[in-house]
Design a protein around this motif. Structure first.
Motif, PDB file in Angstrom:
ATOM      1  N   VAL A   1       0.842  -1.198   0.000  1.00  0.00           N
ATOM      2  CA  VAL A   1       0.000   0.000   0.000  1.00  0.00           C
ATOM      3  C   VAL A   1       0.877   1.248   0.000  1.00  0.00           C
ATOM      4  CG1 VAL A   1      -1.756   1.257   1.312  1.00  0.00           C
ATOM      5  CG2 VAL A   1      -1.847  -1.236   1.192  1.00  0.00           C
ATOM      6  N   ALA A   2       0.602   2.162  -0.918  1.00  0.00           N
ATOM      7  CA  ALA A   2       1.312   3.453  -0.944  1.00  0.00           C
ATOM      8  C   ALA A   2       0.735   4.387   0.110  1.00  0.00           C
ATOM      9  CB  ALA A   2       1.211   4.095  -2.325  1.00  0.00           C
ATOM     10  N   CYS A   3      -0.604   4.462   0.176  1.00  0.00           N
ATOM     11  CA  CYS A   3      -1.205   5.287   1.227  1.00  0.00           C
ATOM     12  C   CYS A   3      -2.621   4.832   1.500  1.00  0.00           C
ATOM     13  CB  CYS A   3      -1.138   6.773   0.914  1.00  0.00           C
ATOM     14  SG  CYS A   3      -1.894   7.236  -0.593  1.00  0.00           S
ATOM     15  N   SER A   4      -3.027   5.056   2.751  1.00  0.00           N
ATOM     16  CA  SER A   4      -4.354   4.642   3.188  1.00  0.00           C
ATOM     17  C   SER A   4      -5.116   5.859   3.692  1.00  0.00           C
ATOM     18  CB  SER A   4      -4.251   3.576   4.283  1.00  0.00           C
ATOM     19  OG  SER A   4      -3.717   4.151   5.461  1.00  0.00           O
ATOM     20  N   PHE A   5      -6.423   5.776   3.610  1.00  0.00           N
ATOM     21  CA  PHE A   5      -7.314   6.912   3.873  1.00  0.00           C
ATOM     22  C   PHE A   5      -8.489   6.430   4.688  1.00  0.00           C
ATOM     23  CE2 PHE A   5     -11.351   8.838   2.652  1.00  0.00           C
ATOM     24  CZ  PHE A   5     -11.115  10.192   2.505  1.00  0.00           C
ATOM     25  N   GLU A   6      -8.923   7.255   5.627  1.00  0.00           N
ATOM     26  CA  GLU A   6     -10.250   7.057   6.192  1.00  0.00           C
ATOM     27  C   GLU A   6     -10.910   8.411   6.311  1.00  0.00           C
ATOM     28  OE1 GLU A   6     -10.528   5.950  10.446  1.00  0.00           O
ATOM     29  OE2 GLU A   6      -8.372   5.672  10.287  1.00  0.00           O
ATOM     30  N   GLY A   7     -12.172   8.462   5.957  1.00  0.00           N
ATOM     31  CA  GLY A   7     -12.860   9.750   5.972  1.00  0.00           C
ATOM     32  C   GLY A   7     -14.311   9.591   6.386  1.00  0.00           C
ATOM     33  N   ARG A   8     -14.828  10.649   7.010  1.00  0.00           N
ATOM     34  CA  ARG A   8     -16.244  10.657   7.386  1.00  0.00           C
ATOM     35  C   ARG A   8     -16.973  11.620   6.449  1.00  0.00           C
ATOM     36  NH1 ARG A   8     -17.155  11.787  13.447  1.00  0.00           N
ATOM     37  NH2 ARG A   8     -15.762  13.525  12.973  1.00  0.00           N
ATOM     38  N   PHE A   9     -18.075  11.141   5.909  1.00  0.00           N
ATOM     39  CA  PHE A   9     -18.857  11.919   4.958  1.00  0.00           C
ATOM     40  C   PHE A   9     -20.270  12.076   5.493  1.00  0.00           C
ATOM     41  CE2 PHE A   9     -15.318  10.222   2.722  1.00  0.00           C
ATOM     42  CZ  PHE A   9     -15.012  11.139   1.730  1.00  0.00           C
ATOM     43  N   VAL A  10     -20.882  13.189   5.140  1.00  0.00           N
ATOM     44  CA  VAL A  10     -22.282  13.387   5.499  1.00  0.00           C
ATOM     45  C   VAL A  10     -23.052  13.750   4.231  1.00  0.00           C
ATOM     46  CG1 VAL A  10     -21.875  15.803   6.185  1.00  0.00           C
ATOM     47  CG2 VAL A  10     -23.869  14.608   7.045  1.00  0.00           C
ATOM     48  N   ALA A  11     -24.188  13.125   4.075  1.00  0.00           N
ATOM     49  CA  ALA A  11     -25.051  13.401   2.923  1.00  0.00           C
ATOM     50  C   ALA A  11     -26.348  14.019   3.418  1.00  0.00           C
ATOM     51  CB  ALA A  11     -25.349  12.104   2.175  1.00  0.00           C
TER      52      ALA A  11
END
Lengths: 151, 151
Positions: free
Chosen positions: B138-148
């Motif tokens: 893995v080059a880079c990992s992401f976690e994100g919170r989104f709201v719709a």
């Protein structure tokens, strides 16, 4: 690699990167402790007409990376500086040009950082940054960990 | 705003954003659970000849945002989707084209997310994503919170 010992040399280094040119990057202010970088809204707008999160994240990352690079260059180090990880909090939409301002985490000290470079050829910095809203308040905040290695 | 109910409509929406065009964004794969987006290295290269952290972060953010938008559009929701916060870990330099792949945190369920949209007109998603290295890893990992929010 060239020594990044003035804001102009930092700008030259950044503008050699195509993605930084695409942001429309320009120098803001630098007082030895805080560095700001600017970008116009037009090339960085999202589907909602405000600043795209990825552009905000890029500008924040570059302002923090640029601050580390300047502190190293001013001390005579031609170092490679990498971002290890970063967290961005998007607090309010920005319908104006972007300006990201970065500073060292107050729990840390540039003197210690440079001493680590001197003794071990490697140092870590925890850098904070934010993009302000034109009317006051914060559009987004950033914290990132950077590592520098003697080139 | 248009319904983003197919990968092509997602791509059209993304390419209406100047910063996404600057990445050289293209669709990767979509199987209903995972979405990948691609970008060539050339417009996204940094001073070290590898992928710029800001471009990686942008592509990761767009893949995660795009996945939320597709799940909403497929269910008939014309929603506004925002990223609230995200963390990116840069694990290894990437000297190749970029491909970011996003999926919902396995602790969450799209059924619950869409049920929240139906009942409250608002829903939150925790989305994971990563950019792989061409040789594995893995080059880079992401976690994100989104709201719709219902538009």
């Amino acid at each position: 690699m060239p020594l990044i010992d003035t804001p102009q040399r930092l700008l030259d280094t950044l503008l050699a990167m195509p993605p930084a040119r695409a942001l429309g990057l320009a120098l803001g202010d630098y007082d030895g402790q805080r560095l700001s970088l600017r970008a116009p809204l037009a090339p960085n707008v999202n589907d909602k007409g405000c600043a795209f999160g990825g552009s905000l994240s890029s500008l924040l990352t570059l302002s923090a990376w640029g601050l580390c690079s300047l502190k190293l260059g001013e001390a005579g180090f031609a170092a490679e500086t990498y971002v290890q990880d970063s967290t961005v909090r998007y607090l309010a939409p920005l319908y104006a040009d972007l300006e990201a301002r970065a500073w060292l985490d107050p729990a840390q000290d540039w003197g210690d950082f440079l001493a680590a470079m001197n003794s071990r050829g490697k140092a870590r910095a925890h850098v904070l940054a934010e993009v302000a809203l034109p009317g006051g308040g914060v559009a987004c905040s950033f914290e990132g960990r950077f590592v520098a290695k003697a080139a």
